[in-house]
Structure formats: structure tokens, C-alpha cells
Design an enzyme around this catalytic site. Structure first.
Site, mmCIF file in Angstrom:
data_model
loop_
_atom_site.group_PDB
_atom_site.id
_atom_site.type_symbol
_atom_site.label_atom_id
_atom_site.label_comp_id
_atom_site.label_asym_id
_atom_site.label_seq_id
_atom_site.Cartn_x
_atom_site.Cartn_y
_atom_site.Cartn_z
ATOM 1 N N ALA A 69 -17.984 -70.471 -33.918
ATOM 2 C CA ALA A 69 -17.557 -69.479 -32.614
ATOM 3 C C ALA A 69 -17.059 -68.245 -33.266
ATOM 4 C CB ALA A 69 -16.791 -70.159 -31.983
ATOM 5 N N ARG B 13 -9.862 -61.608 -43.623
ATOM 6 C CA ARG B 13 -8.686 -60.602 -43.890
ATOM 7 C C ARG B 13 -8.524 -59.552 -42.921
ATOM 8 N NH1 ARG B 13 -9.085 -56.497 -48.909
ATOM 9 N NH2 ARG B 13 -11.515 -56.476 -48.499
ATOM 10 N N ASP C 251 -22.672 -57.767 -51.479
ATOM 11 C CA ASP C 251 -22.361 -56.880 -52.695
ATOM 12 C C ASP C 251 -23.965 -56.151 -53.091
ATOM 13 O OD1 ASP C 251 -19.348 -57.418 -52.888
ATOM 14 O OD2 ASP C 251 -20.555 -59.275 -52.849
ATOM 15 N N HIS D 16 -17.049 -61.899 -55.471
ATOM 16 C CA HIS D 16 -17.114 -61.144 -54.405
ATOM 17 C C HIS D 16 -15.747 -60.516 -53.953
ATOM 18 C CE1 HIS D 16 -17.909 -59.538 -50.377
ATOM 19 N NE2 HIS D 16 -16.915 -60.428 -49.782
HETATM 20 P P1 NAD Z 1 -13.547 -65.078 -37.374
HETATM 21 O O1 NAD Z 1 -12.169 -65.171 -37.302
HETATM 22 O O2 NAD Z 1 -14.280 -64.246 -36.443
HETATM 23 O O3 NAD Z 1 -14.256 -66.632 -37.268
HETATM 24 C C1 NAD Z 1 -13.672 -67.596 -38.039
HETATM 25 C C2 NAD Z 1 -14.009 -68.838 -37.312
HETATM 26 O O4 NAD Z 1 -13.742 -69.857 -38.031
HETATM 27 C C3 NAD Z 1 -13.058 -68.933 -35.988
HETATM 28 O O5 NAD Z 1 -13.836 -69.183 -34.826
HETATM 29 C C4 NAD Z 1 -11.856 -70.068 -36.561
HETATM 30 O O6 NAD Z 1 -11.675 -71.136 -35.179
HETATM 31 C C5 NAD Z 1 -13.052 -70.819 -37.373
HETATM 32 N N1 NAD Z 1 -12.348 -71.423 -38.441
HETATM 33 C C6 NAD Z 1 -11.058 -71.587 -38.964
HETATM 34 N N2 NAD Z 1 -10.848 -72.553 -39.737
HETATM 35 C C7 NAD Z 1 -11.879 -73.434 -39.628
HETATM 36 C C8 NAD Z 1 -12.201 -74.714 -40.168
HETATM 37 N N3 NAD Z 1 -11.271 -75.402 -41.025
HETATM 38 N N4 NAD Z 1 -13.204 -75.273 -39.805
HETATM 39 C C9 NAD Z 1 -14.059 -74.856 -39.057
HETATM 40 N N5 NAD Z 1 -13.867 -73.787 -38.570
HETATM 41 C C10 NAD Z 1 -12.733 -72.941 -38.691
HETATM 42 O O7 NAD Z 1 -13.881 -64.653 -38.756
HETATM 43 P P2 NAD Z 1 -15.415 -64.222 -39.298
HETATM 44 O O8 NAD Z 1 -15.283 -62.651 -39.212
HETATM 45 O O9 NAD Z 1 -16.388 -64.765 -38.732
HETATM 46 O O10 NAD Z 1 -15.048 -64.396 -40.920
HETATM 47 C C11 NAD Z 1 -15.201 -65.465 -41.429
HETATM 48 C C12 NAD Z 1 -14.953 -65.711 -43.084
HETATM 49 O O11 NAD Z 1 -15.951 -64.847 -43.602
HETATM 50 C C13 NAD Z 1 -13.658 -64.796 -43.332
HETATM 51 O O12 NAD Z 1 -13.002 -65.570 -44.151
HETATM 52 C C14 NAD Z 1 -14.119 -63.604 -43.920
HETATM 53 O O13 NAD Z 1 -13.209 -62.855 -45.009
HETATM 54 C C15 NAD Z 1 -15.485 -64.056 -44.573
HETATM 55 N N6 NAD Z 1 -16.458 -63.171 -45.085
HETATM 56 C C16 NAD Z 1 -16.906 -62.919 -46.147
HETATM 57 C C17 NAD Z 1 -17.933 -62.306 -46.592
HETATM 58 C C18 NAD Z 1 -18.616 -62.407 -47.878
HETATM 59 O O14 NAD Z 1 -19.535 -61.484 -48.288
HETATM 60 N N7 NAD Z 1 -18.597 -63.571 -48.657
HETATM 61 C C19 NAD Z 1 -18.322 -61.180 -45.945
HETATM 62 C C20 NAD Z 1 -17.551 -61.110 -44.294
HETATM 63 C C21 NAD Z 1 -16.520 -61.829 -43.965
HETATM 64 C C1 LMR Z 2 -16.645 -57.961 -46.735
HETATM 65 O O1 LMR Z 2 -17.012 -57.890 -48.130
HETATM 66 O O2 LMR Z 2 -17.048 -57.132 -46.137
HETATM 67 C C2 LMR Z 2 -15.943 -59.043 -46.647
HETATM 68 O O3 LMR Z 2 -15.531 -60.000 -47.691
HETATM 69 C C3 LMR Z 2 -14.840 -58.982 -45.916
HETATM 70 C C4 LMR Z 2 -13.466 -58.523 -46.567
HETATM 71 O O4 LMR Z 2 -12.334 -59.066 -46.333
HETATM 72 O O5 LMR Z 2 -13.486 -57.649 -47.436
#
Ligand code: NAD
Ligand code: LMR
Length: 328
Positions: free
Chosen positions: A14, A95, A162, A190
Site C-alpha cells: 500500500a 528515508r 542506479d 545502492h
Molecule cells: P512508503 O512509506 O510509501 O511505503 C512503504 C510501505 O511499507 C508502507 O505502506 C508500510 O506500511 C509498509 N511496510 C512497512 N513495514 C512493513 C513490513 N514489515 N511488512 C510489510 N509492509 C511494511 O515507502 P516507499 O516509498 O514505497 O519506499 C519503500 C522502500 O523502498 C523504502 O525503504 C525506500 O527507501 C526504498 N527505496 C529503494 C530504492 C532502491 O533503488 N533500492 C528506491 C526507492 C525507494
Molecule cells: C533512491 O535511490 O531514490 C532511493 O534509494 C531513495 C533514497 O533514500 O535514496
């Protein structure tokens, strides 16, 4: 439609990435336009999150996707991961402005221990796992260590964002189409320490390095732009990247499942000692994919500058691994 449906678990369903991801999985963009899917969606038990998840499922229903063979809402990873063939671990705290990735380790590490154990207990023995939730490499490492009965190599971390960011910057710099850029690699974590390496990259067979021929641009513009892009998006949007992250997750899983036709892509995978990276470190490497397997591109020359960059991102990852020892 003759193919048997496959089970795709998505956590954080969600959240903002979930919202940009699920509709594309259900429409066949990830596993192919002939592959039915059953979505097994996990959210935290919190009433608000579960209600929001129901809303997303109502919208998925309203799309009447021909490939969506079923969907389930879960609040427990032990049921969400049952028999799952693909697991996209997105759910975790993102973050916020000014926050460093290391701060997330403490908050998010515990989630991936629980989820690794649940995958170990109930997922398909061939489950392909992609960790998106940050710090993605170390979270993938934690999940892998918590799942001793699954193949370690089936736990991967997302470096594709990336890779895509680097490709777009190179396209802009050279004035060429992004699709024409081949043989790009991103090494390591990352995080801002990742090393996007275009020394081997080509455009229509010509060397990108020779076209650009500017090591100062590489060091002072290109690497910081790609490395700090996540923070720049948070600064601009007030929220972390979502659509581009979901797009990278689709790219990663699609290429792993369906192959890359010999093209290089970047995946965060547990090292088997390639390029001197110690075993099990969850590191970004250039790979090609075929028949549902990835293969590291080996034998690339690593010059002094590249080695220095690789050492830096490796040191950061090893520091993160040390920081989560107590969770393993
Ligand atoms: P968000 O806060 O919009 O959504 C995260 C969702 O995860 C929330 O709905 C929350 O309720 C749910 N959640 C939290 N703990 C949970 C659990 N234990 N089990 C199941 N659901 C859980 O965040 P987002 O923008 O969707 O980002 C999610 C993650 O992805 C963050 O850690 C963000 O930093 C990461 N991210 C990674 C990359 C990458 O390149 N690797 C890029 C962008 C974001
Ligand atoms: C990104 O690279 O956009 C994500 O990993 C979000 C972040 O915290 O940098």
C-alpha cells in the site's frame, strides 16, 4: 491462456512504490504478456495500512487485467510468502529529507530477518527475491542469512535504479538515445558510494569513454549526480523516488526471469568471490541473464581509479554488515 499462474508476493503493497508497481505486474510487464499472476500482498497489520491495501486491490480489480488470476491481502509474512515464486520486498521505512541510509539500518534490519525466515519456511524452493527496501543491499544480505534452506544466489538487491540513472545521464551527455547504450556496469552498494562505470560502455559499437573523454566530468559530475540522485529526488519531491524505483524493480525481475539477450544489466547479488569481493557480500555486478539465471560478466580490467571506487563501496557494505551482526 495456457500458462499456469505464478505467485508474486509484494511487501509494502500500500506504499508509494507498491502503487507504481502492482498495476504493471498485473498487466504482464514484469513476467510477460502470456504469464498469469497471483498477487500475494503484504502490509503491516495496522488498520489504516490494511484499509489502504484493500483500496489498491479494489483498483486492481477495476482494471480487469486478463493476467490477474488472483490476489490476496496479508498481514503475516508466513501466509503472504506461501509457495511464492517471486518476492519483491519493498515494505520498509523510506528515508526522509536529511536522513542517511545508515540510520535506516537499525529501523529496517529487523523486518528483513523476519521476512527471510518466513521465505525460508514457506516460499517456493526456487523463489526469486528482490529487495528494494533500503538499505537494499544489507537488507537482502540479512534476508539471505535468515533463509539457510534457500539458494543464497536467489536473494538479490536492487541496483537497477542506479544503472538506469547512469544510462540516462550518459544519453544526455552524448546526445544519443538511452536505448543505444550497452555494457554499462554499476558496482557495489545502492548508496552514494556506488561506482557507475562506463569504461566498457558502447553506443552503436563506439566507446562511450572515448566519446566523452573527460575524467573530470566523470569524477566531479557524473558519479556524484548518479550517486546522490535519490537524495536530490527527496529534496525536490519531499518524498523518495517511487515510479522510477518501481520501474527499476520491473526491469530487474523481468530481465532475471525472461533474459537479457546478452545485454549487460546490474544486479546486487551475493558475491562468490568475483573481482576480489569477499563471498556473500551483496554487491552490484554487471550480469547477463538467460533461462532464469544470472551470470556475472567476468574478466573486466579494473584500473586504479576503479579499484579505489570499488574498495570504497565495499568498505561501506562491510561496515553495514558488521552493524547487523547481532541480527543474524
Ligand atoms: P512508503 O512509506 O510509501 O511505503 C512503504 C510501505 O511499507 C508502507 O505502506 C508500510 O506500511 C509498509 N511496510 C512497512 N513495514 C512493513 C513490513 N514489515 N511488512 C510489510 N509492509 C511494511 O515507502 P516507499 O516509498 O514505497 O519506499 C519503500 C522502500 O523502498 C523504502 O525503504 C525506500 O527507501 C526504498 N527505496 C529503494 C530504492 C532502491 O533503488 N533500492 C528506491 C526507492 C525507494
Ligand atoms: C533512491 O535511490 O531514490 C532511493 O534509494 C531513495 C533514497 O533514500 O535514496
Amino acid at each position: 491462456m495456457s500458462k499456469k499462474p505464478v505467485r508474486v508476493a509484494v511487501t509494502g503493497a500500500a506504499g508509494q512504490i507498491g502503487y507504481a508497481l502492482l498495476f504493471r505486474i498485473a498487466s504482464g510487464e514484469m513476467l510477460g504478456k502470456d504469464q498469469p499472476v497471483i498477487l500475494q500482498l503484504l502490509e503491516i497489520p495496522d488498520e489504516k495500512a490494511q484499509k489502504a491495501l484493500k483500496g489498491v486491490m479494489m483498483e486492481l480489480e477495476d482494471c480487469a487485467f486478463p493476467l490477474l488470476a488472483g490476489m490476496e491481502a496479508h498481514s503475516d509474512p508466513m501466509t503472504a510468502f506461501k509457495d511464492t515464486d517471486y518476492a519483491l520486498l519493498v515494505g520498509s521505512r523510506p528515508r526522509g529529507p536529511g536522513m542517511e541510509r545508515a540510520e535506516l539500518l537499525a529501523i529496517n534490519g529487523a523486518i528483513f530477518t523476519t521476512q527471510g525466515k518466513a521465505l525460508n519456511a514457506v516460499a517456493s524452493r526456487d523463489v526469486k527475491v528482490l529487495v528494494v527496501g533500503n538499505p537494499a543491499n544489507t537488507n537482502a544480505y540479512i534476508a539471505m542469512k535468515a533463509a539457510p534452506d534457500l539458494k543464497p544466489g536467489n536473494f538479490t538487491a536492487m541496483l537497477r535504479l542506479d544503472h538506469n540513472r547512469a544510462a540516462s545521464q550518459l544519453a544526455a551527455k552524448t546526445g544519443k538515445a538511452v536505448s543505444s547504450i550497452k555494457k554499462l556496469a554499476v558496482w557495489g552498494n545502492h548508496s552514494p558510494t556506488m561506482y557507475a562505470d562506463y569504461r566498457f560502455a558502447t553506443i552503436d559499437g563506439a566507446s562511450v569513454k572515448d566519446m566523452i573523454n573527460d575524467q573530470v566530468w566523470n569524477k566531479d559530475v557524473f558519479l556524484p549526480t548518479v550517486g546522490k540522485r535519490g537524495a536530490a529526488i527527496i529534496e525536490a519531491r519531499g518524498l523518495s523516488s517511487a515510479a522510477s524505483a518501481a520501474n527499476a524493480a520491473i526491469d530487474h525481475m523481468r530481465d532475471w526471469a525472461l533474459g537479457t539477450n546478452g545485454e549487460w544489466v546490474t544486479m546486487g547479488i551475493p558475491s562468490q568471490g568475483w573481482y576480489g569481493i569477499p563471498k556473500e557480500v551483496m554487491f552490484g555486478f554487471p550480469v547477463t541473464c538467460a533461462n532464469g539465471e544470472y551470470t556475472v560478466v567476468e574478466g573486466l580490467d579494473i584500473d586504479a581509479f576503479s579499484q579505489e571506487c570499488i574498495n570504497k563501496t565495499l568498505a561501506e557494505l562491510q561496515g553495514e554488515q558488521d552493524g547487523v551482526k547481532h541480527l543474524l
